[in-house]
Every structure is written in C-alpha cells, then in structure tokens.
Design a protein around this motif. Structure first.
Motif, short mmCIF file in Angstrom:
data_model
loop_
_atom_site.label_atom_id
_atom_site.label_comp_id
_atom_site.label_asym_id
_atom_site.label_seq_id
_atom_site.Cartn_x
_atom_site.Cartn_y
_atom_site.Cartn_z
N THR A 149 122.45 114.39 48.33
CA THR A 149 122.01 113.24 49.57
C THR A 149 122.51 113.78 50.80
O THR A 149 123.78 114.63 50.90
CB THR A 149 122.49 111.85 49.04
OG1 THR A 149 124.04 111.90 49.14
CG2 THR A 149 122.14 111.54 47.53
N GLN A 150 122.17 113.18 51.90
CA GLN A 150 122.58 113.58 53.09
C GLN A 150 123.93 112.97 53.18
O GLN A 150 124.91 113.25 53.99
CB GLN A 150 121.66 112.83 54.40
CG GLN A 150 122.18 113.26 55.56
CD GLN A 150 121.46 112.25 56.56
OE1 GLN A 150 120.89 111.22 56.20
NE2 GLN A 150 121.56 112.62 57.71
N THR A 151 124.22 111.56 52.50
CA THR A 151 125.47 111.19 52.73
C THR A 151 126.62 111.94 52.07
O THR A 151 127.58 112.10 52.67
CB THR A 151 125.42 109.74 52.09
OG1 THR A 151 124.28 108.99 52.61
CG2 THR A 151 126.84 109.04 51.88
N GLU A 152 126.23 112.69 50.94
CA GLU A 152 127.14 113.37 50.28
C GLU A 152 127.59 114.72 50.94
O GLU A 152 128.81 115.23 51.12
CB GLU A 152 126.63 113.80 48.95
CG GLU A 152 126.71 112.87 47.84
CD GLU A 152 125.88 113.21 46.75
OE1 GLU A 152 126.17 112.84 45.63
OE2 GLU A 152 124.95 114.08 46.69
N GLU A 155 123.60 126.09 54.84
CA GLU A 155 122.25 125.92 55.28
C GLU A 155 121.53 125.11 54.72
O GLU A 155 121.34 125.48 53.38
CB GLU A 155 121.49 127.02 56.05
CG GLU A 155 122.44 128.19 56.82
CD GLU A 155 121.49 129.50 57.14
OE1 GLU A 155 120.26 129.40 56.60
OE2 GLU A 155 121.97 130.13 57.69
N THR A 156 120.96 123.63 55.12
CA THR A 156 120.20 123.04 54.33
C THR A 156 118.94 122.37 55.10
O THR A 156 119.09 122.43 56.53
CB THR A 156 121.27 121.53 54.08
OG1 THR A 156 121.57 120.98 55.18
CG2 THR A 156 122.38 122.09 53.19
N SER A 157 118.16 122.06 54.43
CA SER A 157 116.98 121.38 54.80
C SER A 157 117.37 119.89 54.80
O SER A 157 117.34 119.41 53.49
CB SER A 157 115.43 121.77 54.45
OG SER A 157 114.84 121.01 54.66
N VAL A 158 117.26 118.96 55.60
CA VAL A 158 117.58 117.58 55.81
C VAL A 158 116.39 116.58 55.95
O VAL A 158 115.96 116.84 56.92
CB VAL A 158 119.03 117.29 56.29
CG1 VAL A 158 119.34 115.71 56.17
CG2 VAL A 158 119.83 118.22 55.93
N ASP A 159 116.22 115.62 54.91
CA ASP A 159 115.26 114.49 55.28
C ASP A 159 116.12 113.48 55.60
O ASP A 159 116.58 112.76 54.63
CB ASP A 159 114.26 114.32 54.23
CG ASP A 159 113.15 113.32 54.43
OD1 ASP A 159 113.54 112.41 55.29
OD2 ASP A 159 112.05 113.27 53.91
N GLU A 160 116.39 112.92 56.89
CA GLU A 160 117.17 111.92 57.12
C GLU A 160 116.80 110.51 56.81
O GLU A 160 117.64 109.75 56.19
CB GLU A 160 117.47 111.92 58.61
CG GLU A 160 118.39 113.29 59.01
CD GLU A 160 118.47 113.24 60.48
OE1 GLU A 160 119.55 113.82 61.01
OE2 GLU A 160 117.82 112.66 61.34
N LYS A 161 115.38 110.24 56.48
CA LYS A 161 114.94 109.08 56.09
C LYS A 161 115.03 108.90 54.84
O LYS A 161 115.39 107.74 54.56
CB LYS A 161 113.45 109.17 56.75
CG LYS A 161 113.23 108.89 58.36
CD LYS A 161 111.71 108.83 58.63
CE LYS A 161 111.63 108.75 59.95
NZ LYS A 161 109.87 108.45 60.35
N GLN A 162 114.80 109.93 54.13
CA GLN A 162 114.83 109.84 52.69
C GLN A 162 116.33 110.05 51.95
O GLN A 162 116.46 110.01 50.95
CB GLN A 162 114.00 110.88 52.09
CG GLN A 162 112.51 110.69 52.36
CD GLN A 162 112.12 109.37 51.61
OE1 GLN A 162 112.18 109.02 50.64
NE2 GLN A 162 110.99 108.76 52.43
N ASN A 163 117.29 110.31 52.90
CA ASN A 163 118.64 110.48 52.48
C ASN A 163 118.71 111.61 51.44
O ASN A 163 119.34 111.56 50.55
CB ASN A 163 119.25 109.30 51.92
CG ASN A 163 120.96 109.58 51.91
OD1 ASN A 163 121.56 110.04 52.45
ND2 ASN A 163 121.12 108.74 50.54
N LYS A 164 118.34 112.77 51.90
CA LYS A 164 117.97 113.74 50.79
C LYS A 164 118.37 115.26 51.75
O LYS A 164 117.86 115.61 52.92
CB LYS A 164 116.49 113.88 50.42
CG LYS A 164 116.40 115.22 49.52
CD LYS A 164 114.87 115.19 48.92
CE LYS A 164 114.62 115.87 47.80
NZ LYS A 164 113.32 115.89 47.39
N ALA A 165 119.12 116.24 51.07
CA ALA A 165 119.34 117.51 51.70
C ALA A 165 119.23 118.61 50.44
O ALA A 165 119.70 118.51 49.25
CB ALA A 165 120.99 117.28 51.83
#
Length: 396
Positions: free
Chosen positions: A275-278, A311-321
C-alpha cells in the motif's frame, strides 16, 4: 536569368531530395545511363534520393550510403504495393526476408566485435558493436568490399549505421569455424584468438547448447594470453554456458518465480505490491515524483515515486504502490520463494551456479540476467560481482 535557372534547378533537386522514393524492383546502380558498369546492387524496397530528372528513361539517384549513379526511371516509386512486378536479380547477394533470422532485406555480420558508425567514416561516432552472426538490414550493397554499407536502410541521420561491406555476407557456419579453429597450430595465437572470438559470438547467435564447446575453445586461447581478468570473466561465462545448456521449461520457470516478493527495510511486500501507506511508513516521502505516459496501461499509475533504493508506480487514490525496481542493499532483498532469498552478499558466480538454468542471458548485456514470465520479465543486474538491482518489465 542564369541565376534564376540555377535557383529553379536547385529548388527542384532539393524538393526531390526531401521526398521519399523507393525501388519497386531489384536493380543496380549504374555509373551512367545505358552503361553496363555498375557500383552496387539494390533489393526491392530500397529507399533512394532522386538527384536529377528523367533523362531518356534514366534518373540520377543517391543510395543510402551516398553512392551516386543512375537507374531506370521505371523502377522508382513513391510507394510500394502488392501489385509491383519485381524483377529478380540472381547475382544480388542481399538476402530477402523470410528466413529464421530477419524479416526484410538483410545480410549477416561475419566478424567479431564489428563497429557500426554514425557516418561512413572510420573516425565517426560508434553507434553499436555488432557480433558475428548478427543479421542487419541491407537494401543497397556496393560491389567494392572497401565501400561502406548503411545497415539501417534509411536516410534518417539520427539512426543511420554504417560498416564496411567486406564484413557482411551469408550467415557464418559454426561447425565450419570450429573445424577451422581445430586445424590451427596451437602457437598461431592471433589467428586462434580471432577465430575463437567469432565462434563464441556466433554460438550466442545460435543455440544455448552451442555455448559450451565454443567457450571450451575460447578458454584455451585465454589461458595462452594469460590475462587474469580475462580468465576470470571467461570462467564465469563458462559456468553460465553450462547452466544455459540445461535450461528449464517455461512452466518450470513460472512455477519457480510465481510467488516472488521483496523484503524492503524489513517489510515483506507479499508479491510485487504494497500500500502507499506502507511505502511512506517505510521509506518516507519520495525525494522525486514524476508522471510518465503509459500507453499500454502496464502499471498501476503513471505517477512514479523515486527513492535512492526503490522505484514504484503509485496510485494515490487507490492507496496502491507497485514495485518496479529495487536496488539490493543491506535493507532490501529479493525473495524468489521461501528457499531462495537474494541479498546484497549474493555473488554473480553463485547466482549463476544456483539459478542459471532459470534465466535468459545475452553476450550484448553482460552481467544482466532475465527471468521470463508469461506477461513480464525480471531483470537482475550485477555490479562488481554482487547483485545490484532487480527490475520488472511488462510486455505491452
């Protein structure tokens, strides 16, 4: 008035030179109209520059290596189509598409470590190093072996690549090269070195099973040269060749890699996502963010976070990295499965010996190894003999 005529002629030639013209048949580049003397051979589809107007059915043109001469006007077209009546020139040595190596007009490199240059000049910038057995596109082939050949087939100066005609020909035969090597006197070191280099490069352009006998002969030469670094590199490649000759089946590779994950600063990712949070908790806010166009829709988002070791691709709305690239450090590990943890202490030699049967490799990408999956591949890169990074690529 003369100046006006000259200007009109110059503009006409310039206009022609900027338009694209193609040959709708095999033909030759003749020294003059109606001459039997010629400079080289064209294959159907070759691009040419038109330098002069029709003179009794002949036009002055420029080939893609800057040779100038004449061809019949009837062979010049602004486009090609299926109705073209191609006249075959059986003396033309350029190979047509349809073999197992290249789809268009081509020849093969017949030397080891051949330099392809940006211009037809031995001092021009080197664009690529070509290997023995590499297929290269060729539309025009000069008769003179010391002439240059444009192995890009285009006039676009951003992409043109040139090499000498004498280093191009039919595909070399690996068995014949090995027989020639085995006949050489053991003290003929320069000849053995040249031939063994060609054998190794051609083996890489053939089958993995050909690598072991190729490197066995090359190793004989390397020991004669007695360069410790070259010996070490060759022994590494011999281990790689041995592993590749026992390559696993695709289903075995998929089963081996399907549960892969990372350990990033102590956080196990459970596959290639977190998750983006993690991500923020473990790494903090990224020093750099960037949006990259993703026409194929391969990643979670076109927003990328860049850290010094990740390096990551991050979907901030979906809280996904989605993890794209990991630099292997004391804190970061690549876990292929519960029994296979790759960390910063892993040597290249140990990796090859343990996992070499699962990987793909290329002589043109030394110290980089690929594990292929159905829709993607992992690239593992080694630097200074240790695992440096792991990166995933998706197929569009």
């Amino acid at each position: 008035m003369k100046k006006l005529y000259f200007l009109l002629f110059f503009c006409s030639v310039l206009l022609h030179s900027q338009e694209r013209y193609f040959l709708n048949s095999d033909t030759r580049l003749y020294i003059s109209p109606n001459s039997t003397s010629f400079l080289g051979y064209f294959r159907y589809g070759a691009e040419v520059r038109l330098l002069g107007e029709n003179q009794n059915g002949w036009c002055k043109i420029q080939a893609d290596n800057f040779n100038e001469g004449f061809i019949q006007e009837k062979y010049i077209a602004k486009s090609l189509n299926a109705k073209d009546v191609k006249i075959k020139d059986y003396e033309n040595q350029i190979l047509e598409g349809g073999d197992a190596y290249y789809g268009g007009n081509h020849l093969f490199v017949t030397a080891a470590g051949l330099k392809a240059r940006a211009l037809p000049d031995k001092n021009a910038k080197i664009r690529e190093i070509l290997f023995n057995g590499d297929p290269v596109p060729v539309n025009y082939l000069p008769v003179n072996p010391d002439e240059w050949v444009n192995i890009n087939g285009s006039f676009n100066e951003d992409y043109t690549k040139y090499t000498l005609r004498k280093f191009l020909g039919q595909r070399p035969n690996l068995d014949a090269l090995i027989k020639d090597f085995d006949k050489l006197d053991v003290n003929a070191l320069p000849e053995r070195k040249t031939l063994s280099e060609r054998i190794v490069e051609l083996a890489w352009n053939s089958n993995y099973n050909d690598l072991v006998p190729a490197y066995q002969r090359y190793y004989e030469v390397v020991k004669q040269i007695n360069d410790p670094r070259l010996i070490a590199d060759t022994e590494l490649n011999m281990a790689l060749a041995k592993a590749l000759s026992k390559h696993k089946l695709p289903e075995q590779i998929s089963s081996f890699i399907q549960k892969s994950e990372y350990s990033l600063r102590g956080v196990k990712t459970k596959s290639l996502y977190l998750t983006q949070t993690e991500l923020i908790k473990a790494f903090g806010n990224p020093p750099k963010k960037n949006r990259i166009s993703d026409e194929c829709g391969l990643y979670s988002s076109d927003l990328f976070y860049y850290y010094p070791d990740l390096e990551t691709s991050v979907d901030e709305k979906q809280n996904k990295a989605e993890i794209i690239k990991v630099f292997i450090t004391e804190n970061n590990k690549f876990i292929i499965n519960s029994n296979s943890v790759l960390d910063h202490t892993l040597s290249e030699k140990a990796f090859i010996e343990k996992y070499g049967t699962y990987i793909e490799a290329s002589l043109k990408s030394p110290h980089k190894y690929f594990i292929l999956m159905e829709d993607s591949q992992f690239k593992l890169e080694f630097k200074d003999g240790k695992l440096f990074s792991v990166e995933i690529f998706y197929y569009c």
